[in-house]
Enzyme design. Structure first.
Site, PDB file in Angstrom:
ATOM      1  N   ASP A  35      25.471  42.751  65.015  1.00  0.00           N
ATOM      2  CA  ASP A  35      26.534  43.548  65.642  1.00  0.00           C
ATOM      3  C   ASP A  35      26.191  43.732  67.111  1.00  0.00           C
ATOM      4  O   ASP A  35      25.049  43.519  67.533  1.00  0.00           O
ATOM      5  CB  ASP A  35      26.627  44.919  64.949  1.00  0.00           C
ATOM      6  N   SER A  36      27.174  44.194  67.869  1.00  0.00           N
ATOM      7  CA  SER A  36      26.938  44.495  69.282  1.00  0.00           C
ATOM      8  C   SER A  36      25.953  45.650  69.456  1.00  0.00           C
ATOM      9  O   SER A  36      25.356  45.789  70.506  1.00  0.00           O
ATOM     10  CB  SER A  36      28.267  44.862  69.937  1.00  0.00           C
TER      11      SER A  36
ATOM     12  N   TYR B 202      30.701  45.278  73.224  1.00  0.00           N
ATOM     13  CA  TYR B 202      31.358  43.969  73.328  1.00  0.00           C
ATOM     14  C   TYR B 202      32.891  44.158  73.462  1.00  0.00           C
ATOM     15  O   TYR B 202      33.586  43.269  73.919  1.00  0.00           O
ATOM     16  CB  TYR B 202      31.120  43.123  72.073  1.00  0.00           C
ATOM     17  N   GLY B 203      33.347  45.326  73.009  1.00  0.00           N
ATOM     18  CA  GLY B 203      34.796  45.561  72.886  1.00  0.00           C
ATOM     19  C   GLY B 203      35.561  45.532  74.181  1.00  0.00           C
ATOM     20  O   GLY B 203      36.790  45.459  74.194  1.00  0.00           O
TER      21      GLY B 203
ATOM     22  N   CYS C  88      30.326  42.713  63.536  1.00  0.00           N
ATOM     23  CA  CYS C  88      31.115  43.181  64.681  1.00  0.00           C
ATOM     24  C   CYS C  88      32.510  42.534  64.661  1.00  0.00           C
ATOM     25  O   CYS C  88      32.622  41.311  64.629  1.00  0.00           O
ATOM     26  CB  CYS C  88      30.371  42.784  65.954  1.00  0.00           C
ATOM     27  N   ASN C  89      33.530  43.380  64.698  1.00  0.00           N
ATOM     28  CA  ASN C  89      34.898  42.848  64.704  1.00  0.00           C
ATOM     29  C   ASN C  89      35.183  42.038  65.951  1.00  0.00           C
ATOM     30  O   ASN C  89      35.864  41.023  65.905  1.00  0.00           O
ATOM     31  CB  ASN C  89      35.904  43.999  64.640  1.00  0.00           C
ATOM     32  N   THR C  90      34.652  42.498  67.083  1.00  0.00           N
ATOM     33  CA  THR C  90      34.924  41.805  68.345  1.00  0.00           C
ATOM     34  C   THR C  90      34.277  40.421  68.317  1.00  0.00           C
ATOM     35  O   THR C  90      34.903  39.421  68.683  1.00  0.00           O
ATOM     36  CB  THR C  90      34.401  42.638  69.530  1.00  0.00           C
TER      37      THR C  90
ATOM     38  N   GLU D 230      29.918  57.642  69.025  1.00  0.00           N
ATOM     39  CA  GLU D 230      28.514  57.525  69.468  1.00  0.00           C
ATOM     40  C   GLU D 230      27.995  58.816  70.067  1.00  0.00           C
ATOM     41  O   GLU D 230      26.794  59.077  70.052  1.00  0.00           O
ATOM     42  CB  GLU D 230      28.384  56.367  70.461  1.00  0.00           C
TER      43      GLU D 230
ATOM     44  N   CYS E 253      37.114  48.026  63.392  1.00  0.00           N
ATOM     45  CA  CYS E 253      35.973  48.213  64.294  1.00  0.00           C
ATOM     46  C   CYS E 253      34.860  48.883  63.491  1.00  0.00           C
ATOM     47  O   CYS E 253      35.132  49.744  62.651  1.00  0.00           O
ATOM     48  CB  CYS E 253      36.395  49.104  65.461  1.00  0.00           C
ATOM     49  N   THR E 254      33.633  48.468  63.767  1.00  0.00           N
ATOM     50  CA  THR E 254      32.482  48.973  63.016  1.00  0.00           C
ATOM     51  C   THR E 254      32.388  50.501  62.966  1.00  0.00           C
ATOM     52  O   THR E 254      31.900  51.063  61.995  1.00  0.00           O
ATOM     53  CB  THR E 254      31.187  48.469  63.674  1.00  0.00           C
ATOM     54  N   HIS E 255      32.833  51.156  64.048  1.00  0.00           N
ATOM     55  CA  HIS E 255      32.653  52.609  64.138  1.00  0.00           C
ATOM     56  C   HIS E 255      33.709  53.414  63.384  1.00  0.00           C
ATOM     57  O   HIS E 255      33.498  54.581  63.087  1.00  0.00           O
ATOM     58  CB  HIS E 255      32.697  53.048  65.603  1.00  0.00           C
TER      59      HIS E 255
HETATM   60  N1  DGL Z   1      31.017  46.495  67.111  1.00  0.00           N
HETATM   61  C1  DGL Z   1      32.241  46.564  67.876  1.00  0.00           C
HETATM   62  C2  DGL Z   1      33.397  46.119  66.988  1.00  0.00           C
HETATM   63  O1  DGL Z   1      33.375  46.235  65.773  1.00  0.00           O
HETATM   64  C3  DGL Z   1      32.475  47.953  68.434  1.00  0.00           C
HETATM   65  C4  DGL Z   1      31.493  48.344  69.527  1.00  0.00           C
HETATM   66  C5  DGL Z   1      31.592  47.458  70.749  1.00  0.00           C
HETATM   67  O2  DGL Z   1      32.593  47.554  71.497  1.00  0.00           O
HETATM   68  O3  DGL Z   1      30.691  46.673  70.948  1.00  0.00           O
HETATM   69  O4  DGL Z   1      34.385  45.647  67.504  1.00  0.00           O
END
Ligand code: DGL
Length: 267
Positions: A10-11, A42-43, A73-75, A153, A185-187
């Site tokens: 993940d990012s 990464y987003g 990570c979705n991004t 966060e 998104c992971t969060h």
């Molecule tokens: N992990 C990113 C996602 O799921 C979210 C955090 C980021 O922007 O890196 O898209």
């Protein structure tokens, strides 16, 4: 039986929500997690940069001899899955497809659904593309929610300010009569209680369990399932160790881990 670890990346720390779901579903597997804490988020980054970072992480995970890779990570899944699959000798699983599959299972006869995600994921159009490739007639509203990651966060997921931001992002979706919302998104799984308080009628699609199921199927299909009857190890690697790491870890993952290490990647 295959004792090699599964690599999850993940990012940053958000992907620990996906790692938790995998550890729950496949407790016997050894898991290696890489969080790119030095370069998160990464987003907000371009496709080109996200692809470059993802390929560098692939090299790291392959050195650890992983048997399969999960892009938590979705991004990164939205931009880099094709590039990763082209380069990887082991199977690579992204999060977008499982999210869309979970939506299709839940949405029944609905005409419209929504996905909320980072700006970069929304710009990629990955969810709409994946959904239309299934031939489903469901249409998808894609909504970027860039303030939600920092709020989670900062430990503010249950604060008033988060409620206000959620309303800003989700009221329109609600007004459109949409009921099924993918947490892209992971969060965002951590915001489920807050979203449910505001919109109890929403069906929230959290793909982490679906990802774990997809992974289980992929391991079985490739004869890579491992360690029956054992308790798997979990090792975490980060590109930076920051002060808030222990708090964040607690936030994203309930269970204890075997080791945490900072890796110098020569970037
Ligand atoms: N992990 C990113 C996602 O799921 C979210 C955090 C980021 O922007 O890196 O898209």
């Amino acid at each position: 039986m295959n004792e090699k670890p599964i690599g999850v990346f993940d990012s940053g720390l958000g992907g620990l929500t996906v790692l938790s779901a995998i550890a729950e579903q496949l407790p016997q597997e050894n898991l290696i997690y890489f969080g790119d804490t030095a370069r998160v988020p990464y987003g907000s980054k371009s496709a080109e940069t996200v692809i470059r970072y993802s390929l560098e992480i692939l090299d790291f995970l392959l050195l650890k001899e992983v048997k399969t890779i999960v892009v938590a990570c979705n991004t990164a899944s939205s931009h880099a899955l094709t590039a990763l699959r082209e380069k990887s000798p082991v199977p690579v699983i992204g999060v977008v497809e499982p999210g869309v599959q979970a939506l299709l299972r839940e949405a029944g006869t609905q005409e419209k659904a929504a996905v909320i995600a980072t700006r970069s994921t929304v710009r990629s159009g990955s969810y709409s593309r994946t959904l239309s490739a299934t031939g489903a007639s469901l249409s998808l509203v894609e909504r970027a929610c860039p303030l939600l990651v920092p709020l989670v966060e900062e430990g503010m997921k249950d604060k008033k300010v988060t409620e206000m931001v959620l309303r800003e992002y989700l009221d329109e979706i609600d007004r459109e009569g949409i009921r099924h919302v993918i947490l892209g998104c992971t969060h965002y799984p951590l915001l489920k209680p807050a979203i449910r308080r505001l919109y109890p009628h929403f069906e929230l699609i959290d793909s982490s369990r679906e990802i774990a199921r997809t992974l289980e199927e992929s391991l079985a299909a490739n004869q890579l399932s491992g360690n029956p009857g054992h308790q798997g190890k979990i090792d975490l690697y980060f590109s930076d160790i920051t002060d808030n790491l222990p708090d964040m870890e607690k936030l994203f993952m309930g269970r204890s881990i075997d080791s945490i290490e900072k890796v110098s990647m020569g970037w």
